[in-house]
Design a protein around this motif. Structure first.
Motif, PDB file in Angstrom:
ATOM      1  N   GLU A  21      -6.870 -29.977 -34.366  1.00 61.85           N
ATOM      2  CA  GLU A  21      -7.206 -28.931 -33.414  1.00 61.85           C
ATOM      3  C   GLU A  21      -8.337 -28.044 -33.909  1.00 61.85           C
ATOM      4  OE1 GLU A  21      -3.636 -27.153 -32.026  1.00 61.85           O
ATOM      5  OE2 GLU A  21      -2.956 -29.053 -31.194  1.00 61.85           O
ATOM      6  N   SER A  22      -8.964 -28.442 -35.019  1.00 63.96           N
ATOM      7  CA  SER A  22     -10.052 -27.614 -35.552  1.00 63.96           C
ATOM      8  C   SER A  22     -11.309 -27.735 -34.711  1.00 63.96           C
ATOM      9  CB  SER A  22     -10.413 -28.019 -36.977  1.00 63.96           C
ATOM     10  OG  SER A  22      -9.298 -27.972 -37.771  1.00 63.96           O
ATOM     11  N   CYS A  23     -11.533 -28.889 -34.162  1.00 65.69           N
ATOM     12  CA  CYS A  23     -12.748 -29.076 -33.382  1.00 65.69           C
ATOM     13  C   CYS A  23     -12.520 -30.147 -32.334  1.00 65.69           C
ATOM     14  CB  CYS A  23     -13.918 -29.441 -34.283  1.00 65.69           C
ATOM     15  SG  CYS A  23     -13.822 -31.102 -34.941  1.00 65.69           S
ATOM     16  N   ASP A  24     -13.546 -30.334 -31.535  1.00 64.17           N
ATOM     17  CA  ASP A  24     -13.416 -31.258 -30.413  1.00 64.17           C
ATOM     18  C   ASP A  24     -14.209 -32.525 -30.643  1.00 64.17           C
ATOM     19  OD1 ASP A  24     -11.843 -30.979 -28.319  1.00 64.17           O
ATOM     20  OD2 ASP A  24     -13.191 -29.723 -27.101  1.00 64.17           O
ATOM     21  N   ASN A  25     -14.525 -32.788 -31.879  1.00 64.10           N
ATOM     22  CA  ASN A  25     -15.472 -33.856 -32.163  1.00 64.10           C
ATOM     23  C   ASN A  25     -14.820 -35.230 -32.215  1.00 64.10           C
ATOM     24  OD1 ASN A  25     -17.536 -35.427 -33.035  1.00 64.10           O
ATOM     25  ND2 ASN A  25     -17.665 -34.527 -35.103  1.00 64.10           N
ATOM     26  N   ARG A  26     -15.066 -36.032 -31.178  1.00 69.35           N
ATOM     27  CA  ARG A  26     -14.486 -37.374 -31.156  1.00 69.35           C
ATOM     28  C   ARG A  26     -15.233 -38.334 -32.078  1.00 69.35           C
ATOM     29  NH1 ARG A  26     -10.833 -38.441 -26.848  1.00 69.35           N
ATOM     30  NH2 ARG A  26     -10.323 -36.467 -25.901  1.00 69.35           N
ATOM     31  N   GLU A  27     -16.405 -37.896 -32.564  1.00 64.97           N
ATOM     32  CA  GLU A  27     -17.160 -38.726 -33.511  1.00 64.97           C
ATOM     33  C   GLU A  27     -16.680 -38.484 -34.944  1.00 64.97           C
ATOM     34  OE1 GLU A  27     -19.582 -40.763 -32.296  1.00 64.97           O
ATOM     35  OE2 GLU A  27     -18.848 -39.993 -30.369  1.00 64.97           O
ATOM     36  N   CYS A  28     -15.813 -37.526 -35.117  1.00 68.55           N
ATOM     37  CA  CYS A  28     -15.352 -37.184 -36.462  1.00 68.55           C
ATOM     38  C   CYS A  28     -14.722 -38.407 -37.129  1.00 68.55           C
ATOM     39  CB  CYS A  28     -14.331 -36.050 -36.363  1.00 68.55           C
ATOM     40  SG  CYS A  28     -13.494 -35.729 -37.913  1.00 68.55           S
ATOM     41  N   PRO A  29     -15.045 -38.635 -38.427  1.00 72.20           N
ATOM     42  CA  PRO A  29     -14.473 -39.813 -39.089  1.00 72.20           C
ATOM     43  C   PRO A  29     -12.949 -39.782 -39.128  1.00 72.20           C
ATOM     44  CG  PRO A  29     -15.714 -38.443 -40.650  1.00 72.20           C
ATOM     45  CD  PRO A  29     -15.938 -37.877 -39.275  1.00 72.20           C
ATOM     46  N   ARG A  45      -5.378 -38.069 -44.421  1.00 76.03           N
ATOM     47  CA  ARG A  45      -6.829 -37.891 -44.372  1.00 76.03           C
ATOM     48  C   ARG A  45      -7.198 -36.918 -43.250  1.00 76.03           C
ATOM     49  NH1 ARG A  45     -10.999 -40.714 -41.928  1.00 76.03           N
ATOM     50  NH2 ARG A  45      -9.603 -42.265 -41.051  1.00 76.03           N
ATOM     51  N   ARG A  46      -6.496 -37.048 -42.131  1.00 74.02           N
ATOM     52  CA  ARG A  46      -6.779 -36.176 -41.000  1.00 74.02           C
ATOM     53  C   ARG A  46      -6.432 -34.719 -41.319  1.00 74.02           C
ATOM     54  NH1 ARG A  46      -3.868 -37.589 -35.570  1.00 74.02           N
ATOM     55  NH2 ARG A  46      -2.181 -36.975 -36.936  1.00 74.02           N
ATOM     56  N   GLY A 188     -15.099 -36.024 -49.875  1.00 72.65           N
ATOM     57  CA  GLY A 188     -15.959 -36.740 -48.930  1.00 72.65           C
ATOM     58  C   GLY A 188     -17.090 -35.859 -48.424  1.00 72.65           C
ATOM     59  N   ARG A 189     -18.135 -36.453 -47.971  1.00 68.17           N
ATOM     60  CA  ARG A 189     -19.268 -35.734 -47.375  1.00 68.17           C
ATOM     61  C   ARG A 189     -19.619 -34.432 -48.102  1.00 68.17           C
ATOM     62  NH1 ARG A 189     -18.157 -34.853 -41.505  1.00 68.17           N
ATOM     63  NH2 ARG A 189     -15.984 -34.976 -42.035  1.00 68.17           N
ATOM     64  N   LEU A 190     -19.858 -34.569 -49.388  1.00 69.97           N
ATOM     65  CA  LEU A 190     -20.300 -33.408 -50.167  1.00 69.97           C
ATOM     66  C   LEU A 190     -21.763 -33.126 -49.825  1.00 69.97           C
ATOM     67  CD1 LEU A 190     -18.610 -34.365 -53.516  1.00 69.97           C
ATOM     68  CD2 LEU A 190     -18.357 -32.137 -52.413  1.00 69.97           C
ATOM     69  N   ASP A 191     -22.114 -31.853 -49.773  1.00 66.95           N
ATOM     70  CA  ASP A 191     -23.494 -31.513 -49.432  1.00 66.95           C
ATOM     71  C   ASP A 191     -24.413 -31.540 -50.635  1.00 66.95           C
ATOM     72  OD1 ASP A 191     -23.397 -30.681 -46.507  1.00 66.95           O
ATOM     73  OD2 ASP A 191     -21.657 -29.708 -47.405  1.00 66.95           O
ATOM     74  N   GLY A 192     -23.825 -31.521 -51.819  1.00 66.27           N
ATOM     75  CA  GLY A 192     -24.698 -31.595 -52.976  1.00 66.27           C
ATOM     76  C   GLY A 192     -23.956 -31.344 -54.269  1.00 66.27           C
ATOM     77  N   ALA A 193     -24.634 -31.731 -55.361  1.00 69.91           N
ATOM     78  CA  ALA A 193     -24.069 -31.541 -56.696  1.00 69.91           C
ATOM     79  C   ALA A 193     -25.050 -30.753 -57.545  1.00 69.91           C
ATOM     80  CB  ALA A 193     -23.811 -32.902 -57.340  1.00 69.91           C
TER      81      ALA A 193
END
Ligand code: ADP
Length: 307
Positions: A21-29, A45-46, A188-193
């Motif tokens: 319920e955090s967002c409406d993104n159906r493309e979300c992995p 994971r969800r 997952g999907r880290l923006d940077g190190a």
């Protein structure tokens, strides 16, 4: 897991649904079960995804080995971002040496459960969560086998209710082995190190490994910080090179990643770590605090890109 998540659980053969319920993104992995993924893994994971997607930028602080100042840099990056007006979380998953509670004066903090999960502890506006809060005795050595360790980290990541954050700074276990690998994969999907090293040749070699590690995982390298780079005289502030210096800068150039700054050895940095106050705020007017603020410039640019 809360009841809301149970209601939205996808059954085999279902058409894609929203992940949570955090967002409406159906493309979300996390909207769909991966091929071969068990119902339990999918649901976990969800759950994790529903927390992490409320965090705009996730950054990991890595080092090739322990003792080079990774946690010190992580604490000061988090504090500098907070001082720049950002909503910041700091996650300490260095399972063998969770030093963040000490560095922020939070030893003995008792974790509270909120309606949505484990509540991070506040340190002057930075939301902090550390595996150290869960260890009953700070002198206790953590001897866990691999799978147990990974299970604990996973559970921990899943249970923390960060809320909405601009940045989550993650203090990873050192090295390029299973532990940092699991952390990076779980988040997952880290923006940077940000990679921390000391100037000596042996430490600098580890930087190459850390950069390769990030490249293999597809984590963008934001840059290299050379810590303990020369000695800052406590009286006059002059920095003298007591080890060979410039190793971090050289490797950054060779490996074509940005060099973010050189932090000298300064007794005040060690003392502020022991006293539980981030150096960057306790000594905000110093030349080294300026270097630390410089380190976050590309991190702030990330958020500007997101707008
Ligand atoms: P790591 O996370 O890589 O194991 P830490 O950040 O815990 O390393 O640092 C190890 C010790 O060195 C700590 O006591 C810390 O206060 C100290 N330290 C780190 N960087 C500096 C520095 N630039 N000057 C002085 N002491 C430092």
């Amino acid at each position: 897991m809360d009841s809301k998540d149970k209601e939205t659980k996808t059954q085999p053969g279902d058409t894609p649904t929203t992940a949570c319920e955090s967002c409406d993104n159906r493309e979300c992995p996390a909207a769909q079960r991966k091929k071969g993924e068990s119902e339990e893994d999918f649901s976990e994971r969800r759950e994790l995804e529903s927390r992490l997607c409320r965090i705009r930028r996730k950054l990991v602080v890595l080092s090739g080995k322990g003792g080079v100042g990774k946690s010190t840099v992580a604490v000061n990056i988090a504090a500098a971002l907070q001082m720049a007006g950002k909503r910041v979380g700091l996650l300490d998953v260095d399972i063998h040496g969770p030093s963040i509670p000490t560095m922020l004066g939070l030893q003995g903090a008792v974790l509270q459960n909120g309606p949505d999960g484990l509540l991070p502890v506040d340190a002057d506006g930075v939301k902090v969560m550390s595996l150290g809060f869960l260890l009953p005795d700070p002198d206790q050595a953590v001897i866990w086998r691999g799978p147990l360790k990974m299970g604990a980290i996973k559970q921990f990541l899943k249970d923390v209710a960060w809320g909405d954050l601009d940045y989550l700074v993650i203090d990873s276990p050192p090295g390029t082995g299973d532990e940092p690998l699991s952390v990076c994969q779980l988040i997952g999907r880290l923006d940077g190190a940000v990679i921390v090293t000391t100037p000596q040749k042996v430490a600098a070699i580890d930087v190459r490994k850390s950069i390769t590690f990030c490249r293999q995982l597809g984590v963008p390298v934001l840059g290299v910080v050379e810590n303990m780079s020369g000695f800052a005289c406590p009286k006059c502030g002059e920095v003298s090179a007591i080890f060979s210096s410039g190793g971090g800068r050289r490797i950054a150039k060779d490996m074509k990643v940005p060099f973010l700054g050189a932090i000298p050895i300064d007794p005040a940095i060690a003392a502020s770590g022991d006293d539980g106050r981030p150096y960057v705020s306790a000594f905000a007017a110093s030349a080294t605090a300026k270097v630390m603020r410089g380190i976050i410039a590309p991190l702030l640019a990330l958020e500007a890109d997101a707008k």
